[in-house]
Structures are given as C-alpha cells and as structure tokens.
Design an enzyme around this catalytic site. Structure first.
Site, PDB file in Angstrom:
ATOM      1  N   LYS A  76       0.876  -1.314  -0.087  1.00 39.20           N
ATOM      2  CA  LYS A  76       0.032   0.066   0.123  1.00 39.20           C
ATOM      3  C   LYS A  76       0.832   1.309   0.073  1.00 39.20           C
ATOM      4  O   LYS A  76       2.056   1.126   0.581  1.00 39.20           O
ATOM      5  CB  LYS A  76      -0.845  -0.050   1.306  1.00 39.20           C
ATOM      6  CG  LYS A  76      -1.705   1.304   1.226  1.00 39.20           C
ATOM      7  CD  LYS A  76      -2.613   0.933   2.456  1.00 39.20           C
ATOM      8  CE  LYS A  76      -3.847   1.965   2.500  1.00 39.20           C
ATOM      9  NZ  LYS A  76      -4.715   1.935   3.774  1.00 39.20           N
ATOM     10  N   SER A 151      -9.842   2.192   2.919  1.00 35.92           N
ATOM     11  CA  SER A 151      -8.987   2.884   2.066  1.00 35.92           C
ATOM     12  C   SER A 151      -7.928   2.184   1.315  1.00 35.92           C
ATOM     13  O   SER A 151      -7.278   2.772   0.466  1.00 35.92           O
ATOM     14  CB  SER A 151      -8.019   3.986   2.816  1.00 35.92           C
ATOM     15  OG  SER A 151      -7.237   3.352   3.665  1.00 35.92           O
ATOM     16  N   SER A 175     -10.229   0.006   7.228  1.00 33.77           N
ATOM     17  CA  SER A 175      -9.626  -0.171   5.665  1.00 33.77           C
ATOM     18  C   SER A 175      -8.885  -1.537   5.350  1.00 33.77           C
ATOM     19  O   SER A 175      -8.702  -1.441   4.131  1.00 33.77           O
ATOM     20  CB  SER A 175      -8.781   1.194   5.667  1.00 33.77           C
ATOM     21  OG  SER A 175      -9.312   2.150   5.505  1.00 33.77           O
TER      22      SER A 175
END
Ligand code: GLN
Length: 482
Positions: A76, A151, A175
C-alpha cells in the site's frame, strides 16, 4: 501461476516449477494488461522487482532462502519505500521519494519477498471507497462500475484481480477489512501494537494498524509471521512473543464460543447480507462451535466517537505538510504565510481538508473538553463492551460491511459514507484484532464475514478463518475477465 496462493507459490518455487523471475514477470505483465481497467497501482517498481527476483532465485538455489523468498507482494502506498515514490494517495506527496523503508517493508525485503509496486489508496487513508485518491478512483474487479472499498482499495483490487498474490493494507476504522469484504479477500487487522507503524504514514496514530490482505487465512498467517513483532522504532509497538501462526491453523474449534452481537444484525444490515452471514455461522456450528447471542450496546457510539478522534489526530499529524521540508510546495509564494496556505490548500483534497478542519476545531481551546476529551471517554465505554463480551465468548462474529460494494459516486454525502463503517470502527477504538473472510455473493458481488477476537488472539482468528475455508470455496472465486 497467477491463480496460486502464496502457500502454493512457495511450493512451486521450491519444486522449481517456475523461478521467481518468471513469477515476477508474470505479475508485471498482468499489471500492464489489466491495471488500466482497475487503477490499483500508483507506482510499478518493475526494474527493482526483477532485480529482487533475480536475487531471490540465487537464494533459492544456494540454500539461503527463507520461507517467503521469491514471492511477489504489493505494498500500500502508505508504507515508506526507500528510493521509491510514496504518495499516500495525495498530491501533497506526489513528489515524495521516501529516504527509508518502513519496518514492514524492510522485513518483507529481508525475507526476500519481491515488491511489485505501490497500490492506490484513499488520500491519507481517509475514505471507504477509494474515491478520494489524487490518482483517481480504483475500480472493483467484480464490477468495474463499483468501488473496491477503502482506504486499502488498491491493494484489495490488485489481489482480487490477481495482479499480485497478496498485498499490505492499513486499518484505522476498517480499511483492511471492508475492502477485503468488498473484493472477496481475507483481510486481517491485527491488535494495535502487534505490527510496527514505523514508516507507515500516520493518519490517526492511536488507531492505525497495518496488516495483510490475502486470498486465504493460510497466506495471512505466512505474512503475519514476518510483519508481527516488536520494533523499538515504534513507541506503541508491544514487546510480546510472536506465536507460530501457521502451526495452529488446523486446530479444532469444537466447543469454541461464538458471540453474535444483536447490534450487528439490526435494520441497517441488508437482509441478503444477513442471510449469508447466518449461513456462515451455521458452518461454524457444524464444525462444533457454540453460538451465543450477546450485546455490544455502545456500538452506536463508535462512528461519532471515531469522527472526533480520527480527525483530531489527523489534524495534528498532517500539520507537518507545510510546503517547507518536503512534499508539495505552491509556486511563487509571496511570503511565509502564503507558502503555508497555498501549499496546503493546493496539496490536500477535499476530504482531507474537511477532517483537518473538524479536528482542529475539536482540539481548540474551549472545545477540547466538550469534544476530544468526551470522545476519549466514549472510546473507553465502547472498549468496555468488548471486555465484558470476551468474558463470556471466545470470538465475536458479524458482517464486515452492511452491504456489498456500492456504485462509484453513489455515496456523495460524507455522513452516509461514514456510516458504512458501522461494523468495523469499534474494533479500532478498542484496539482488538479482527479478520474479514469471504462468505458468499449477492448478485455476483462478494460479502465478508467478520470475526473479532480478544487482544493478541490473531492466531485464533486465523484458525477460525482457515477452518471455514477448508469447508467452503468462496475465497477461491476470481472475478470474470481476470
Ligand atoms: N473509512 C474510515 C475513514 O474514512 C476508515 C479509514 C481507514 O481505516 N483508514 O476514516
């Protein structure tokens, strides 16, 4: 090759069915052909990946390989990666090349894993749909007109489309779990303090926690073995032994007490989702677990409490982006104040600005007691719910998200977006671990079962998830066209 789990890739590499170079090339090619549709990567680190793969192949043949050596992974874009752009989904950091590796990245590199690239995400991890990214929305591979969740939506979409066998995510209010649910993956949010936050760009420091997003619980156990553990560079990291997560995956769950909180099955839950969750719970009964209705009465406080605490902490964390030392700087500043104002005004997107304003307000003198301090007290009350529940049951189960993936642009007002985290946020406030696993489909869209555990009970959650994945095959389904 691309349909294999990490456990299978480990075997394939050892049996010399393919080399790490071949494997890495396969994923890089897939990213090139499919990511135009999905938009799950911000940066592809092709050259670096091929070099790491070559290195891994050497280790595999000279006997110095570790278990995960040669297996590709996506990170990420919230984790700092030395020499590689680390944007956090923001224009503010579009030009930021991290000067060091996050601890999580460093550990995976040391284990010989091959980083394919950095995944798209909501700006500074603020969102539930991946629509707040400076790099445009990520699309859900199960339906390209829908969101992948957020997210960590880029990580989820990349793994769902098999552009990477696994990825990292971070979970401040859901998330990891919510995008895992919406994309048919296994996503584990560890206990706060279990995985180092060093080099993980801060959103709300008392809630943020990194974890794995994988195809199976077995794979999550393999990644956790590397990610988990004390780090003296993170002052909230907990110095506590890391168990062998793979060793207990097959443990019997006979007699295990599962709590079903009635507040997680209220009118906010879509009936079709409720049906699938009930069916999953029946599977657990067949495996010998016992079911108990429980109550987490303060669940309703969790979203409002979170939306004071998270913005307050973000307003403080994001004050460092001032256009001076790093990150975006406006053109031709007239004076220092103009530099601050325009750099922040132009560098941050709307959702981030909204949160900075709410947080600054909640922390300002005169309002601090009424909002921030009050929220801290409510946080304790929400956590106490779990403390009481775990005196009676071993794990708690419910849905991860009230509905399957929603359409791009469908939730335009912030409140309805915030409410989609109703089942995930309390876990972060309490700091306990929770996992989301695939539990069925509604009109071709996946949904997730959430299992919450007591502090540091990740091994139990992985065991519960793995046993379910032995008797179901939801997690094996891959979206059409990928
Ligand atoms: N959706 C929540 C938010 O917008 C949680 C995000 C997260 O876990 N990073 O803040």
């Amino acid at each position: 090759m691309h349909t294999k789990t990490i456990a299978e890739l480990i075997q394939g590499l050892r049996a010399k069915e393919f080399s790490s170079e071949e494997l890495t090339r396969c994923y890089l090619d897939r990213i090139k052909s499919f990511d135009k549709q999905v938009n799950s990567f911000v940066t592809i680190t092709e050259e670096q990946a091929m070099q790491a793969a070559k290195q891994a192949d050497k280790r595999l043949s000279d006997g110095t390989a570790e278990l995960l050596t040669g297996v590709p992974l996506a990170q990420k874009d919230i984790f700092c990666t030395s020499g590689v752009k680390t944007s956090c989904g923001s224009k503010m950091l579009d030009n930021f090349i991290a000067p060091y590796d996050a601890t999580t990245v460093e550990r995976f590199n040391k284990a010989g894993m091959v980083m394919l690239g950095k995944t798209n995400m909501d700006e500074f991890a603020m969102g539930s749909s991946n629509e707040t990214s400076y790099y445009g929305p990520v699309r859900n591979p199960w339906d390209l007109n829908r969101v992948p969740g957020g997210s960590s939506g880029g990580s989820a979409a990349a793994v769902a489309a098999r552009l990477a066998p696994a990825a990292t995510g971070t979970d401040t209010g859901g998330s990891i779990r919510q995008p895992a649910a919406l994309c048919n993956l296994t996503g584990l949010k560890p206990t706060y303090g279990r995985v180092s936050r060093y080099g993980m760009i801060a959103f709300a420091s008392s809630l943020d926690q990194g974890g794995p997003m994988t195809q199976t619980a077995e794979d999550a156990a393999l990644l956790m073995q590397v990610m988990a553990g004390f780090d003296q560079k993170d002052s909230t990291s907990v110095d506590r032994e890391v168990p062998d997560y793979s060793a207990t995956l097959n443990d019997s769950i006979k007699g295990l007490r599962i709590g079903l909180p009635k507040e997680y099955f209220d009118e906010g839950l879509e009936p079709e989702v409720a049906k699938l969750i009930q069916a999953a719970i029946q599977e657990y009964e067949k495996l010998g677990a016992t079911i108990h209705e429980i109550s987490l009465p303060e669940t309703k406080l969790s979203v409002p409490t979170y939306y004071v605490i998270a913005p307050a902490e973000c307003s403080s964390n994001l004050s460092r982006y001032d256009g001076v030392r790093f990150g975006y700087r406006c053109e031709n500043p007239q004076n220092l104040e103009d530099l601050y104002k325009r750099s922040r005004g132009e560098g941050f997107g709307a959702e981030v600005k909204r949160r900075i304003m709410i947080g600054t307000y909640a922390l300002s003198s005169g309002y601090y007691d009424a909002y921030y301090l009050k929220a801290q007290k409510l946080r304790r009350i929400v956590s106490d719910d779990f403390r009481k529940a775990f005196a009676e049951v071993d794990v708690i189960m419910g849905p991860t998200s009230p509905s399957p993936a929603f359409g791009l642009g469908a939730k335009s007002d912030p409140i309805s977006m915030y409410l989609s985290d109703i089942y995930t946020i309390a876990v972060n406030l309490a700091g306990i671990p929770a996992i989301s696993i695939p539990a069925g489909f509604i009109n071709g869209l996946p949904i997730g079962l959430q299992i919450m555990g007591n502090y540091f009970n990740e091994a139990k959650l992985l065991n519960m998830a793995h046993r379910y994945q032995q008797v179901t095959d939801w997690h094996k389904k891959i979206p059409a066209g990928f």
